[in-house]
Each structure stands twice: as structure tokens, then as C-alpha cells.
Design a protein around this motif. Sequence first.
Motif, PDB file in Angstrom:
ATOM      1  N   TRP A   1       1.186  -6.494   2.836  1.00 41.83           N
ATOM      2  CA  TRP A   1       0.643  -5.239   2.298  1.00 41.83           C
ATOM      3  C   TRP A   1       1.142  -3.969   2.955  1.00 41.83           C
ATOM      4  O   TRP A   1       1.176  -2.924   2.301  1.00 41.83           O
TER       5      TRP A   1
ATOM      6  N   HIS B   1       2.959  11.424   8.504  1.00 43.72           N
ATOM      7  CA  HIS B   1       2.150  12.636   8.321  1.00 43.72           C
ATOM      8  C   HIS B   1       2.709  13.883   8.994  1.00 43.72           C
ATOM      9  O   HIS B   1       2.166  14.979   8.771  1.00 43.72           O
TER      10      HIS B   1
ATOM     11  N   THR C   1       0.698   7.051   2.364  1.00 39.97           N
ATOM     12  CA  THR C   1      -0.251   8.127   2.638  1.00 39.97           C
ATOM     13  C   THR C   1      -1.677   7.801   2.205  1.00 39.97           C
ATOM     14  O   THR C   1      -2.561   8.655   2.284  1.00 39.97           O
ATOM     15  N   SER C   2      -1.930   6.576   1.762  1.00 44.40           N
ATOM     16  CA  SER C   2      -3.256   6.226   1.259  1.00 44.40           C
ATOM     17  C   SER C   2      -4.245   6.033   2.399  1.00 44.40           C
ATOM     18  O   SER C   2      -3.874   5.760   3.556  1.00 44.40           O
ATOM     19  N   ALA C   3      -5.539   6.162   2.058  1.00 35.70           N
ATOM     20  CA  ALA C   3      -6.594   5.911   3.036  1.00 35.70           C
ATOM     21  C   ALA C   3      -6.572   4.463   3.505  1.00 35.70           C
ATOM     22  O   ALA C   3      -6.901   4.164   4.663  1.00 35.70           O
ATOM     23  N   ALA C   4      -6.171   3.543   2.620  1.00 36.36           N
ATOM     24  CA  ALA C   4      -6.102   2.130   2.991  1.00 36.36           C
ATOM     25  C   ALA C   4      -5.058   1.903   4.079  1.00 36.36           C
ATOM     26  O   ALA C   4      -5.267   1.098   4.999  1.00 36.36           O
ATOM     27  N   THR C   5      -3.928   2.612   3.997  1.00 41.88           N
ATOM     28  CA  THR C   5      -2.900   2.477   5.030  1.00 41.88           C
ATOM     29  C   THR C   5      -3.414   2.997   6.365  1.00 41.88           C
ATOM     30  O   THR C   5      -3.168   2.396   7.419  1.00 41.88           O
TER      31      THR C   5
ATOM     32  N   LEU D   1       0.836  -1.199   0.000  1.00 38.53           N
ATOM     33  CA  LEU D   1       0.000   0.000   0.000  1.00 38.53           C
ATOM     34  C   LEU D   1       0.873   1.251   0.000  1.00 38.53           C
ATOM     35  O   LEU D   1       2.005   1.241   0.498  1.00 38.53           O
ATOM     36  N   ARG D   2       0.347   2.358  -0.540  1.00 38.13           N
ATOM     37  CA  ARG D   2       1.033   3.645  -0.434  1.00 38.13           C
ATOM     38  C   ARG D   2       0.956   4.134   1.013  1.00 38.13           C
ATOM     39  O   ARG D   2      -0.108   4.086   1.626  1.00 38.13           O
TER      40      ARG D   2
END
Length: 406
Positions: free
Chosen positions: A182, A125, A5-9, A2-3
Motif C-alpha cells: 500500500w 510536504h 498526500t492523503s491522510a491515510a499515508t 495510497l496517495r
Amino acid sequence: MLRPTSAATVAVLAALTALGPLATDMYLPAMPAMAEALGASPERVQLTLSVYMAGFALAQLFCGPVSDRFGRRPVMIAGFGLFLVASLLCALAPDIEWLLLGRFLQALGGAAGPVLARAAVRDIHGPVEAGRVLSYMASVMAMAPALAPIVGAGLLTTFGWTAIFWLLAGYAVLMLAILAWWLPEPLPAERRQSIAPGAILANYRMLLGQRAFVGYTLTNATAFAGMFAFLSGSSFVLIEYLGVSPGLYGVLFTLIVGGFFTGSMLSGRYSRRLGRDRLLSRATLLCALGGVTMAALALLGVHTAWAIILPHIVYMIGFGIVMPQSMAGALAPNPQCAGSASSLFGFLQMTIAALGGAMVGQFHDGTSLAMTLAIGLSGVLALAAYARLVKARQTHDLATDGSHAR
């Protein structure tokens, strides 16, 4: 992968953090049944919660600094592996002593999830945005304590209390798979720290010398102690003393978690507009108001479920704001040792909460008095910690800056 900064992370980090409330809240409706099945007193069964929190606090002192050296991901994988083994031990425990051991080992492994998820948010962040991200993580995470007692009550009535620990073992397996395949490593190699004992102790001394870190941490820890006092005593007060069914207990618990969810959503929404410290000023006042109201009703002889639930919803709205904003405030000045800062923050939080929970168990007299007084005191102490250590420091700094300007 996963990235970062992604919402999934963010969702994965919230799921990792949710291990704490899952491991404490899911078996709350089963505590009276566990006491009967294992031939243990209510005080001994309540001790499984305090032992978990004490182990959780102890483990945090080590997993954060180790992750500052080797990275967040490998330490979380090791922690969830231990949590899996400990959950199986709890499910198979033949008596209360084995259950206590299993809970302690669960805590040692489970600490890695919340501690390192907080540190990962700070890694990814930065100091300002971390408060907002932690608020939204808390909103997602609120689903865990909302669902946990209901799921626990369903498993208890259908399969017995051991099914709760089998489900926790399954959750650990799922998290291990996500970590292995992931989740990316959030800590860059150039920011790794030494794990020499001298370096770790130097970081802890530095953090304890920061009035801001101590102030934000104690504000969080004292407010958290009130929530933990409810966790420790509520099943015995509501189910045994007030005659609430395990199923209704789960529903009432969900209302309380709704208060936490509301607070965390307000924290995320108004984080940029009001700022961390104006939010905390209002939030600690809510904690004090809810806690003192609950204690006053108990002292006046108002012994109903709603005399506990409604004030605690107010308390939890305040705590839903306090939790992410105080975390961000404690971690903000310390990017070079975010793991150590998160560890010390969590250690103090859990130690104070475990002591409060143990006192509720020790002084429990079959009524709601010990629990409600502990929650009232916690709310007042959270307000005092913020006013005396955080707000007073800011007032002093402003006065100093003004005198320098003149």
C-alpha cells in the motif's frame, strides 16, 4: 497504493514511526520481572534499553543515505524484516546476553521506520508544511507510548514477559504487509543521491557545518535525553522504590504520554500562527521548568510518585512541541539529502540519549535521585542549546541584515 498526500499515508508513516516507542515502552513494566527471570541485575536489564538506543543510533547513519540512493520503501522493508527476526530472538532468549543481542538487532532494523518516515514527510510536504504534518503525526504516534506500557503490563501478568516480544514480531509482520502492498515510494528518481562513501561523508560534513542544523538537532537531542532517562529509570524508581504496581505504572505512564500528546497538538495548531522558533522558545522553557522542579523535589526529600509524574508531564508537554518543530527545522534547508539529514539528526539524538540512559543505570542507587537529576539537566541543556545556537544565530542574522540595510 495510497496517495502520497492523503491522510491515510500520514497515518501509515505515523505507524512506522511508532515502532520506536513500542519497542522501548512496551517492556518497561516487565523490566524487574525480566531481571528476576533471567537472573540478571537491574543494571544489566537497563542496559537492554541503552543497547537498543545505541544500535538505533548506529543504524541511522546508514539507512538514510542508502534510502537517498534506492528509495525509502525498499530500505524500510529490509529494516522491518530484520526487526521481525530480532523480535523472535528476544522472545526465545535463554539469558540476558542473548536478549542484549536481540535488542541490538531489533534496533538495527527498527531504525528504518522513524528515520525514513521523517524523510518521507520532507519528500512529500516540503520545508514549511513538514513541521505541521510532523506535529500531527506525533499526535497520532502518541497513542503508541500511551498504550504500550498498559498492554505490556497486561501481557506480563497474563502470559509473561516473552509475550511482549511476540507481539512486537506481529506488529512487524503487519507493517511489512502495508509497506509491500500500500505505501507508495515518496522519493522521485531524479532526486536520488550517490552512496559513495565520499559523497555520504561530504553530506555529513556539510550538515555539521550548518549552525541551524546543529542547533535544532542538539535542542531535540538534549530534550530527548530527559525523556529517555525517564524510560531507563522509571520502572525501577516507581515500581521497586515507591511500590507502584505494574498496572498503575502503566496508567501513570499514560498520563505522561498525555502530556506529549498535548504538546504535539499545540505544536500542530500553532505552527503557522506562532512559527517554529517562537514555539521552541516556549517549549524548551517548559522542559527546563519540569525537569528542574522534579530534581529539586527529589533533593528536598519529597519521594512520592506524583513528585515525579506531575513535573514530567510538564516536561513532556514541552517535548511534544520540541520534537516535531526541531525535526522540521533541521531538515528544512536540506531537501537534496533529506535521508542523510534525518539519519544524522537521529544518530545524534539517540547517541546522546543512550549515554544519558547508561549514566542513569550506572549511578542508580535504589532511589529517584539519579533519574531526576538527569531529567533536570536535560531540560536545562535543551533550553541552553536553543538559546545559544538557534536563537543567537537568528539575532545575529537580523542584526546583520539591519546593518546591510543601513
